[in-house]
Design a protein around this motif. Structure first.
Motif, PDB file in Angstrom:
ATOM      1  N   SER A  54      -5.006 -19.394 -21.224  1.00 29.61           N
ATOM      2  CA  SER A  54      -4.833 -20.844 -21.362  1.00 29.61           C
ATOM      3  C   SER A  54      -3.364 -21.237 -21.475  1.00 29.61           C
ATOM      4  N   GLY A  55      -2.477 -20.256 -21.402  1.00 30.78           N
ATOM      5  CA  GLY A  55      -1.049 -20.559 -21.395  1.00 30.78           C
ATOM      6  C   GLY A  55      -0.341 -20.480 -22.733  1.00 30.78           C
ATOM      7  N   ILE A  56      -1.030 -20.050 -23.756  1.00 32.68           N
ATOM      8  CA  ILE A  56      -0.383 -19.892 -25.065  1.00 32.68           C
ATOM      9  C   ILE A  56       0.495 -18.648 -25.030  1.00 32.68           C
ATOM     10  N   ARG A  71       2.807 -17.483 -15.947  1.00 33.63           N
ATOM     11  CA  ARG A  71       1.820 -16.847 -15.091  1.00 33.63           C
ATOM     12  C   ARG A  71       1.325 -17.830 -14.040  1.00 33.63           C
ATOM     13  N   ASP A  72       0.877 -17.268 -12.921  1.00 35.10           N
ATOM     14  CA  ASP A  72       0.244 -18.022 -11.850  1.00 35.10           C
ATOM     15  C   ASP A  72      -1.177 -17.497 -11.751  1.00 35.10           C
ATOM     16  N   ASN A  73      -2.128 -18.229 -12.267  1.00 41.21           N
ATOM     17  CA  ASN A  73      -3.504 -17.737 -12.315  1.00 41.21           C
ATOM     18  C   ASN A  73      -4.110 -17.586 -10.921  1.00 41.21           C
ATOM     19  N   ALA A  74      -3.696 -18.412  -9.985  1.00 41.70           N
ATOM     20  CA  ALA A  74      -4.224 -18.304  -8.623  1.00 41.70           C
ATOM     21  C   ALA A  74      -3.801 -16.999  -7.957  1.00 41.70           C
ATOM     22  N   LYS A  75      -2.660 -16.473  -8.390  1.00 42.89           N
ATOM     23  CA  LYS A  75      -2.133 -15.228  -7.808  1.00 42.89           C
ATOM     24  C   LYS A  75      -2.292 -14.043  -8.741  1.00 42.89           C
ATOM     25  N   ASN A  76      -2.901 -14.252  -9.901  1.00 46.04           N
ATOM     26  CA  ASN A  76      -3.045 -13.170 -10.903  1.00 46.04           C
ATOM     27  C   ASN A  76      -1.698 -12.492 -11.159  1.00 46.04           C
ATOM     28  N   THR A  77      -0.676 -13.304 -11.317  1.00 48.89           N
ATOM     29  CA  THR A  77       0.684 -12.791 -11.443  1.00 48.89           C
ATOM     30  C   THR A  77       1.323 -13.304 -12.732  1.00 48.89           C
ATOM     31  N   VAL A  78       2.062 -12.418 -13.382  1.00 45.85           N
ATOM     32  CA  VAL A  78       2.815 -12.772 -14.578  1.00 45.85           C
ATOM     33  C   VAL A  78       4.291 -12.553 -14.298  1.00 45.85           C
ATOM     34  N   TYR A  79       5.120 -13.422 -14.862  1.00 47.37           N
ATOM     35  CA  TYR A  79       6.568 -13.358 -14.674  1.00 47.37           C
ATOM     36  C   TYR A  79       7.252 -13.251 -16.028  1.00 47.37           C
TER      37      TYR A  79
END
Length: 119
Positions: A54-56, A71-79
């Motif tokens: 949820s972005g916490i 994170r980009d949930n559509a890409k399952n990617t974390v930065y």
């Protein structure tokens, strides 16, 4: 089989910036928390930052105000955006994600990427 692909490490001078990326792929139903850990030579692995689905976010005290996890949930990617880097940030950085696949929830890890902060 879920795979975690990291990129973005390297050598940077003190005060510089780097951005790490980690993409999860495979038969994923849902990605819960995503996180970055690091381990320096002779030291225990430590949590750098974590972000929930949820972005916490939460951060280690040593990186607050300098690092940002997203994170980009559509890409399952974390930065991990790392600014104002210090020599003590030198470590191998690994991404982690808690992922559901076909009803099974478990943690997955990236292979690690070296970050070296040195002049």
């Amino acid at each position: 089989q879920v795979q975690m692909a990291e990129s973005g490490g390297g050598l940077v001078q003190p005060g510089g910036s780097l951005r790490l990326s980690c993409a999860a792929s495979g038969p994923i139903l849902h990605v819960y928390s995503m996180a970055w850990y690091r381990q320096a030579p002779g030291r225990d692995r430590e949590l750098v930052a974590r972000i929930s689905d949820s972005g916490i976010t939460n951060y280690a005290d040593s990186v607050k105000g300098r690092f940002t996890i997203s994170r980009d949930n559509a890409k399952n990617t974390v930065y991990l955006q790392m600014n104002s880097l210090k020599p003590e940030d030198t470590a191998v950085y690994c991404c982690n994600a808690r992922i559901s696949t076909a009803g099974l929830v478990r943690d997955y890890w990236g292979q690690g990427t070296q970050v070296t902060v040195s002049s």
